[in-house]
Design a protein around this motif. Structure first.
Motif, PDB file in Angstrom:
ATOM      1  N   ASP B 203       0.839  -1.204   0.000  1.00 15.22           N
ATOM      2  CA  ASP B 203       0.000   0.000   0.000  1.00 15.22           C
ATOM      3  C   ASP B 203       0.872   1.251   0.000  1.00 15.22           C
ATOM      4  OD1 ASP B 203      -2.193  -1.563   0.012  1.00 15.22           O
ATOM      5  OD2 ASP B 203      -2.516  -1.459   2.184  1.00 15.22           O
ATOM      6  N   GLY B 204       0.712   2.038  -1.011  1.00 18.56           N
ATOM      7  CA  GLY B 204       1.420   3.315  -1.089  1.00 18.56           C
ATOM      8  C   GLY B 204       2.881   3.186  -1.469  1.00 18.56           C
ATOM      9  N   LEU B 205       3.349   1.966  -1.706  1.00 23.04           N
ATOM     10  CA  LEU B 205       4.761   1.789  -2.069  1.00 23.04           C
ATOM     11  C   LEU B 205       4.906   1.679  -3.582  1.00 23.04           C
ATOM     12  CD1 LEU B 205       6.123  -0.865   0.469  1.00 23.04           C
ATOM     13  CD2 LEU B 205       6.592   1.580   0.437  1.00 23.04           C
ATOM     14  N   SER B 206       5.937   2.307  -4.101  1.00 27.32           N
ATOM     15  CA  SER B 206       6.225   2.158  -5.533  1.00 27.32           C
ATOM     16  C   SER B 206       7.399   1.200  -5.679  1.00 27.32           C
ATOM     17  CB  SER B 206       6.592   3.513  -6.131  1.00 27.32           C
ATOM     18  OG  SER B 206       7.809   3.949  -5.541  1.00 27.32           O
ATOM     19  N   ALA B 207       7.600   0.735  -6.916  1.00 29.90           N
ATOM     20  CA  ALA B 207       8.740  -0.162  -7.175  1.00 29.90           C
ATOM     21  C   ALA B 207      10.047   0.526  -6.816  1.00 29.90           C
ATOM     22  CB  ALA B 207       8.729  -0.579  -8.641  1.00 29.90           C
ATOM     23  N   ASP B 208      10.119   1.835  -7.097  1.00 30.91           N
ATOM     24  CA  ASP B 208      11.348   2.580  -6.801  1.00 30.91           C
ATOM     25  C   ASP B 208      11.634   2.619  -5.310  1.00 30.91           C
ATOM     26  OD1 ASP B 208      11.926   3.049  -9.375  1.00 30.91           O
ATOM     27  OD2 ASP B 208      11.068   5.086  -9.449  1.00 30.91           O
ATOM     28  N   SER B 209      10.559   2.849  -4.516  1.00 24.61           N
ATOM     29  CA  SER B 209      10.789   2.945  -3.069  1.00 24.61           C
ATOM     30  C   SER B 209      11.183   1.588  -2.485  1.00 24.61           C
ATOM     31  CB  SER B 209       9.554   3.511  -2.356  1.00 24.61           C
ATOM     32  OG  SER B 209       8.449   2.668  -2.568  1.00 24.61           O
ATOM     33  N   VAL B 210      10.625   0.513  -3.062  1.00 29.22           N
ATOM     34  CA  VAL B 210      11.010  -0.833  -2.598  1.00 29.22           C
ATOM     35  C   VAL B 210      12.488  -1.070  -2.886  1.00 29.22           C
ATOM     36  CG1 VAL B 210      10.736  -3.311  -3.087  1.00 29.22           C
ATOM     37  CG2 VAL B 210       8.721  -1.872  -2.773  1.00 29.22           C
ATOM     38  N   MET B 211      12.927  -0.729  -4.100  1.00 29.18           N
ATOM     39  CA  MET B 211      14.323  -0.965  -4.461  1.00 29.18           C
ATOM     40  C   MET B 211      15.261  -0.074  -3.652  1.00 29.18           C
ATOM     41  SD  MET B 211      14.198  -3.481  -6.303  1.00 29.18           S
ATOM     42  CE  MET B 211      15.921  -3.683  -6.719  1.00 29.18           C
ATOM     43  N   GLN B 212      14.767   1.141  -3.330  1.00 28.75           N
ATOM     44  CA  GLN B 212      15.575   2.053  -2.523  1.00 28.75           C
ATOM     45  C   GLN B 212      15.794   1.460  -1.125  1.00 28.75           C
ATOM     46  OE1 GLN B 212      13.769   5.868  -2.735  1.00 28.75           O
ATOM     47  NE2 GLN B 212      15.722   6.939  -2.690  1.00 28.75           N
ATOM     48  N   ARG B 213      14.710   0.961  -0.554  1.00 29.03           N
ATOM     49  CA  ARG B 213      14.791   0.335   0.777  1.00 29.03           C
ATOM     50  C   ARG B 213      15.721  -0.885   0.730  1.00 29.03           C
ATOM     51  NH1 ARG B 213      11.224  -2.170   4.944  1.00 29.03           N
ATOM     52  NH2 ARG B 213      12.806  -2.521   6.554  1.00 29.03           N
ATOM     53  N   TYR B 214      15.594  -1.670  -0.345  1.00 25.67           N
ATOM     54  CA  TYR B 214      16.411  -2.879  -0.503  1.00 25.67           C
ATOM     55  C   TYR B 214      17.895  -2.509  -0.539  1.00 25.67           C
ATOM     56  CZ  TYR B 214      18.453  -6.919  -2.967  1.00 25.67           C
ATOM     57  OH  TYR B 214      19.239  -7.973  -3.351  1.00 25.67           O
ATOM     58  N   ARG B 215      18.208  -1.467  -1.314  1.00 20.48           N
ATOM     59  CA  ARG B 215      19.609  -1.059  -1.423  1.00 20.48           C
ATOM     60  C   ARG B 215      20.142  -0.543  -0.090  1.00 20.48           C
ATOM     61  NH1 ARG B 215      17.718   1.657  -6.098  1.00 20.48           N
ATOM     62  NH2 ARG B 215      17.671   0.171  -7.802  1.00 20.48           N
ATOM     63  N   SER B 216      19.296   0.144   0.638  1.00 16.85           N
ATOM     64  CA  SER B 216      19.772   0.653   1.935  1.00 16.85           C
ATOM     65  C   SER B 216      19.970  -0.499   2.922  1.00 16.85           C
ATOM     66  CB  SER B 216      18.813   1.720   2.493  1.00 16.85           C
ATOM     67  OG  SER B 216      17.665   1.105   3.008  1.00 16.85           O
TER      68      SER B 216
END
Lengths: 226, 221
Positions: B203-216
């Motif tokens: 909910d409210g997450l984009s693919a970019d934000s998921v990948m950003q979190r993953y990289r962090s």
């Protein structure tokens, strides 16, 4: 029981179809059988040793090693692309998988043996025609014992390195009792001895069949754990 | 609930692959797990499928699962149709019509009589997915399902996933290519450092934000 038999027949049909298409194991086993028979034939000095003296041993050495070449591939087929996982995912009985693989191996080894027997007659100039049903019974009984253990060990070593080497090393000690029995009975058959002389060995072979097949079916599931 | 994992751990010898993993999967859930190489994604799927015993914890499931892994589980010497028929005989209740429907759905019908050994990676992957769907599993476990697929193949597999979800199925996918599957994801989890972060809803997450979190998470180590 119906689903057990359905799985067994599906595996047998699949294994035989794959072998029919590739012909790798049957060709390797038959070439190996002919080589062994030829070597044993030429190793004998016909002026000193009669063919009857070495024929039973030669026959069973040929059968054993030719069968081993074929049995090695039993679970290699399932390792390729991890095809065994596909079977394990379908909630089918593990025993049915084993019985299917064992039956396919049994048919394969019988086929090799049936082709080898005429070659054996040719090389060693022994007449087996009169005692053929009895000889086939012995062949069937001894083959069942070593195919049961061979299939189980093949499923164990398939995940190891040098599996082709591991199978003979592990299998041969188990084969000694049934092969000794089979050689003894074959020697008596070739010398036209009465059946009563062989009853003890036949009972021993029957006992090995029951013990090896039962233990192999019971132990197969353990070999599936990684 | 279709499937749940509690305190799941797996070791190979002394090497711990992952530990203390817990989550549950309900009808309509599509959990996408992302993680680096060696994080234990494939091992986790094999444990969930029942192909590997967990070293600790347990997996509870009362429904059938279908698995698509790196290995196709197909026989190279058999044709596409023969592979499907063999799998169908193991399942026992699959009709010829279903085999045909699945081959058609995955775009493999015209190669039904060709041997799998002659297939490209993408064709093999499509057939592996058809095989996994044969028993009408409630839960699909997919390990990099889009690997080797071209754009039309990717689209077909996405459609198949959507159809599976529409039928009250559940889905767990492990992938490096989250962007290509973000449209079907309802939950995301990060398999890093031998543990599972999440799963959390999309909910409210984009693919970019998921990948950003993953990289962090990867950077944090």
């Amino acid at each position: 029981m119906a689903s057990f038999m359905r799985v067994v027949t599906a595996i047998v049909a699949k294994d035989l179809l794959v072998e029919w298409r590739t012909k790798t194991a049957i060709v390797a086993s038959l070439v190996f059988a002919i080589l062994v028979l030829a070597i044993l034939y030429f190793a004998r000095d016909p002026t000193e040793v009669s063919s009857f003296a070495v024929a039973p041993g030669a026959l069973w050495v040929t059968f054993t090693f030719a069968a081993m070449v074929g049995m090695n591939r039993a679970f290699f087929l399932e390792r390729e692309n991890r095809a065994l996982d596909g079977m394990l995912l379908t909630d089918i009985s593990r025993s049915a998988i084993f019985v299917g693989k064992m039956t396919a191996n049994l048919l394969f080894v019988f086929m090799v043996e049936l082709i080898t027997i005429p070659l054996f007659v040719l090389f060693f100039n022994v007449s087996v025609l009169a005692r053929l049903p009895a000889l086939l019974l012995v062949v069937a009984m001894a083959t069942l014992a070593f195919v049961a253990v061979g299939t189980l060990l093949s499923s164990m070593v398939v995940r190891t390195r040098f599996a082709e080497l591991m199978l003979p090393v592990l299998l041969l000690p188990f084969l000694i009792p049934p092969i000794v029995g089979a050689v003894q009975i074959t020697a008596r058959l070739l010398h036209d001895r009465p059946l009563t002389e062989m009853m003890g060995w036949l009972k021993l072979l029957g006992s090995f069949d029951i013990a090896f097949v039962t233990l192999a079916i019971l132990l197969y599931e353990v070999t599936l754990d990684e | 609930m279709l499937l749940s994992a509690e305190g799941l751990a797996r070791r190979f010898g002394y090497r711990s692959i992952f530990k203390n993993i817990g989550f549950s999967l309900n009808s309509g859930d599509a959990l996408v797990l992302v993680g680096p190489n060696g994080a234990g994604k494939t091992t986790l799927l094999r444990v969930l499928a029942g192909l590997l015993r967990p070293s600790a914890g347990e997996v509870k499931r009362n429904v059938s699962v279908g698995l698509v892994s790196h290995n196709s589980m197909l026989y190279d010497a058999l044709t596409a149709e023969e592979n499907m028929r063999f799998a169908a005989r193991l399942h026992g209740t699959v009709s010829n019509g279903r085999i045909e429907t699945l081959l058609d759905r995955l775009g493999m019908l015209r190669w039904r009589d060709e041997r799998v050994g002659t297939f490209s990676r993408g064709m093999t992957q499509r057939l592996a997915i058809a095989r996994a769907l044969l028993g009408s599993p409630k839960v699909l476990l997919l390990d990099e399902p889009l690997s080797g697929l071209d754009d039309p193949g990717t689209e077909v597999v996405r459609e198949v996933i959507v159809e599976h979800m529409a039928g009250d199925g559940g889905l767990i996918v492990v992938t490096h290519q989250f962007e290509r599957l973000s449209a079907v994801a309802t939950h995301v989890g990060y398999l890093v450092g031998g543990g599972l972060q999440g799963p959390s809803t999309m909910d409210g997450l984009s693919a970019d934000s998921v990948m950003q979190r993953y990289r962090s998470l990867l950077a944090d180590g």
